[in-house]
Scaffold this motif. Structure first.
Motif, PDB file in Angstrom:
ATOM      1  N   HIS A 190      42.270  43.775  40.986  1.00  7.60           N
ATOM      2  CA  HIS A 190      41.640  44.954  40.527  1.00  7.60           C
ATOM      3  C   HIS A 190      41.420  44.914  38.817  1.00  7.60           C
ATOM      4  O   HIS A 190      40.353  45.229  38.334  1.00  7.60           O
ATOM      5  N   GLN A 191      42.379  44.259  38.443  1.00  6.09           N
ATOM      6  CA  GLN A 191      42.374  44.188  36.835  1.00  6.09           C
ATOM      7  C   GLN A 191      41.262  43.157  36.593  1.00  6.09           C
ATOM      8  O   GLN A 191      40.670  43.524  35.439  1.00  6.09           O
ATOM      9  N   ILE A 192      41.159  42.013  37.292  1.00  3.15           N
ATOM     10  CA  ILE A 192      40.097  41.092  36.879  1.00  3.15           C
ATOM     11  C   ILE A 192      38.774  41.699  37.046  1.00  3.15           C
ATOM     12  O   ILE A 192      37.980  41.437  36.218  1.00  3.15           O
ATOM     13  N   ALA A 193      38.730  42.621  38.129  1.00  4.70           N
ATOM     14  CA  ALA A 193      37.360  43.298  38.442  1.00  4.70           C
ATOM     15  C   ALA A 193      36.997  44.333  37.123  1.00  4.70           C
ATOM     16  O   ALA A 193      35.871  44.296  36.854  1.00  4.70           O
ATOM     17  N   THR A 194      37.947  45.052  36.922  1.00  2.00           N
ATOM     18  CA  THR A 194      37.680  45.807  35.824  1.00  2.00           C
ATOM     19  C   THR A 194      37.341  45.343  34.441  1.00  2.00           C
ATOM     20  O   THR A 194      36.253  45.555  33.889  1.00  2.00           O
ATOM     21  N   ALA A 195      38.027  43.977  34.207  1.00  3.30           N
ATOM     22  CA  ALA A 195      37.769  43.419  33.061  1.00  3.30           C
ATOM     23  C   ALA A 195      36.192  42.601  33.120  1.00  3.30           C
ATOM     24  O   ALA A 195      35.649  42.620  32.012  1.00  3.30           O
ATOM     25  N   GLN A 196      35.768  42.125  34.280  1.00  4.16           N
ATOM     26  CA  GLN A 196      34.485  41.521  34.568  1.00  4.16           C
ATOM     27  C   GLN A 196      33.279  42.582  34.590  1.00  4.16           C
ATOM     28  O   GLN A 196      32.273  42.189  35.015  1.00  4.16           O
ATOM     29  N   ASN A 197      33.754  44.107  34.760  1.00  3.82           N
ATOM     30  CA  ASN A 197      32.746  45.308  34.898  1.00  3.82           C
ATOM     31  C   ASN A 197      32.183  45.122  36.291  1.00  3.82           C
ATOM     32  O   ASN A 197      31.194  45.495  36.436  1.00  3.82           O
ATOM     33  N   CYS A 198      33.013  44.827  37.151  1.00  6.49           N
ATOM     34  CA  CYS A 198      32.384  44.741  38.632  1.00  6.49           C
ATOM     35  C   CYS A 198      32.442  46.122  39.219  1.00  6.49           C
ATOM     36  O   CYS A 198      33.157  46.909  38.864  1.00  6.49           O
ATOM     37  N   SER A 199      31.391  46.388  39.810  1.00  3.80           N
ATOM     38  CA  SER A 199      31.365  47.741  40.362  1.00  3.80           C
ATOM     39  C   SER A 199      32.123  48.097  41.527  1.00  3.80           C
ATOM     40  O   SER A 199      32.557  49.215  41.691  1.00  3.80           O
ATOM     41  N   ARG A 200      32.963  47.013  42.262  1.00  3.42           N
ATOM     42  CA  ARG A 200      33.812  47.305  43.067  1.00  3.42           C
ATOM     43  C   ARG A 200      34.317  45.963  43.846  1.00  3.42           C
ATOM     44  O   ARG A 200      33.981  44.902  43.242  1.00  3.42           O
ATOM     45  N   VAL A 201      35.355  46.111  44.578  1.00  2.44           N
ATOM     46  CA  VAL A 201      36.119  45.054  45.099  1.00  2.44           C
ATOM     47  C   VAL A 201      35.795  45.457  46.779  1.00  2.44           C
ATOM     48  O   VAL A 201      36.155  46.378  47.173  1.00  2.44           O
ATOM     49  N   GLU A 202      35.605  44.348  47.570  1.00  3.64           N
ATOM     50  CA  GLU A 202      35.384  44.450  48.715  1.00  3.64           C
ATOM     51  C   GLU A 202      36.077  43.345  49.500  1.00  3.64           C
ATOM     52  O   GLU A 202      36.385  42.219  49.016  1.00  3.64           O
ATOM     53  N   HIS A 218      27.550  43.637  39.735  1.00  2.00           N
ATOM     54  CA  HIS A 218      28.171  42.562  40.482  1.00  2.00           C
ATOM     55  C   HIS A 218      29.352  43.234  40.989  1.00  2.00           C
ATOM     56  O   HIS A 218      30.184  43.975  40.508  1.00  2.00           O
ATOM     57  N   SER A 219      29.970  42.273  42.169  1.00  6.56           N
ATOM     58  CA  SER A 219      31.366  42.945  42.649  1.00  6.56           C
ATOM     59  C   SER A 219      32.186  41.644  42.954  1.00  6.56           C
ATOM     60  O   SER A 219      31.899  40.531  42.830  1.00  6.56           O
ATOM     61  N   ILE A 220      33.351  41.916  43.374  1.00  4.10           N
ATOM     62  CA  ILE A 220      34.215  40.711  43.820  1.00  4.10           C
ATOM     63  C   ILE A 220      34.349  41.150  45.327  1.00  4.10           C
ATOM     64  O   ILE A 220      34.706  41.959  45.942  1.00  4.10           O
ATOM     65  N   PHE A 221      34.305  39.962  45.958  1.00  5.23           N
ATOM     66  CA  PHE A 221      34.668  39.590  47.315  1.00  5.23           C
ATOM     67  C   PHE A 221      35.912  39.086  47.739  1.00  5.23           C
ATOM     68  O   PHE A 221      35.884  37.859  47.270  1.00  5.23           O
ATOM     69  N   LEU A 222      37.089  39.673  48.265  1.00  9.47           N
ATOM     70  CA  LEU A 222      38.111  39.138  48.730  1.00  9.47           C
ATOM     71  C   LEU A 222      38.128  38.667  49.991  1.00  9.47           C
ATOM     72  O   LEU A 222      37.882  39.140  50.772  1.00  9.47           O
ATOM     73  N   LYS A 223      37.974  37.130  50.153  1.00  7.35           N
ATOM     74  CA  LYS A 223      37.839  36.303  51.190  1.00  7.35           C
ATOM     75  C   LYS A 223      39.091  36.452  51.883  1.00  7.35           C
ATOM     76  O   LYS A 223      39.112  36.480  53.090  1.00  7.35           O
ATOM     77  N   GLU A 224      40.141  35.992  51.101  1.00  5.25           N
ATOM     78  CA  GLU A 224      41.532  35.845  51.794  1.00  5.25           C
ATOM     79  C   GLU A 224      42.542  36.358  51.008  1.00  5.25           C
ATOM     80  O   GLU A 224      42.903  36.178  49.686  1.00  5.25           O
ATOM     81  N   TRP A 276      26.514  38.986  43.527  1.00  3.79           N
ATOM     82  CA  TRP A 276      25.322  39.505  42.909  1.00  3.79           C
ATOM     83  C   TRP A 276      24.292  39.847  43.875  1.00  3.79           C
ATOM     84  O   TRP A 276      23.881  38.726  44.520  1.00  3.79           O
ATOM     85  N   PRO A 277      23.466  40.883  43.942  1.00  3.62           N
ATOM     86  CA  PRO A 277      23.693  42.161  43.399  1.00  3.62           C
ATOM     87  C   PRO A 277      24.639  43.038  44.181  1.00  3.62           C
ATOM     88  O   PRO A 277      24.741  42.855  45.336  1.00  3.62           O
TER      89      PRO A 277
END
Length: 161
Positions: free
Chosen positions: A108-120, A81-87, A74-75
């Protein structure tokens, strides 16, 4: 293969340490610390308060074969907020069997459920297999940013600059 994808639990620490050793070997890194220190670090960083990361584990009939480690950032755009995939790592013997795609789908299901704007995420420019995997999943390369890094041994030098 009967693959399940679930969040890591404290009883998974030893298995995660095993997988991390394989990951380090894959990237050509020597063990950075003794096994007991690795286990303690995983326990503290993944299951401490607050956790530094979340981990999804892929298992084939109960046997650990892959993982996705991620954190919330965040932000992001629009004060989201978003998800950053480290590994994202799948054991060599389990590659090209849909394990990586299942881990990405769950993320991606988790990101959607948590209202994340993106996964990077990032991958090494020389990791052609990873790049082909992401392209096969339908993801496009975003060339709009540069990556900077300071290693912990160099942090004190930056304080005087």
């Amino acid at each position: 293969m009967t693959i399940s994808i679930d969040p890591a639990v404290p009883d998974d620490v030893e298995a995660i340490a095993d997988l991390m050793e394989e990951l380090d070997t894959f990237y050509g890194a020597p063990p950075a610390q003794p096994r007991d220190a690795q286990v303690a670090q995983i326990r503290r960083l993944v299951f401490g308060t607050p956790p530094a990361a979340q981990v999804l584990l892929a298992r084939d009939n109960g046997r650990l074969i892959g993982m996705a480690a991620y954190s919330y950032l965040w932000p992001a755009a629009g004060v989201t907020h978003s998800i950053f995939l480290k590994e994202l790592y799948v054991m060599e013997e389990a590659r090209r069997k849909g394990v990586g795609r299942l881990l990405m789908n769950r993320l991606h299901q988790i990101a959607t459920a948590q209202n994340c704007s993106r996964v990077e995420w990032m991958t090494d420019t020389t990791n052609i297999a990873a790049r082909k995997f992401y392209e096969a999943c339908g993801f496009t390369l975003h060339e709009g940013k540069l990556f900077f890094q300071v290693k912990s041994a160099d942090l004190s030098a930056t304080e005087t600059a």
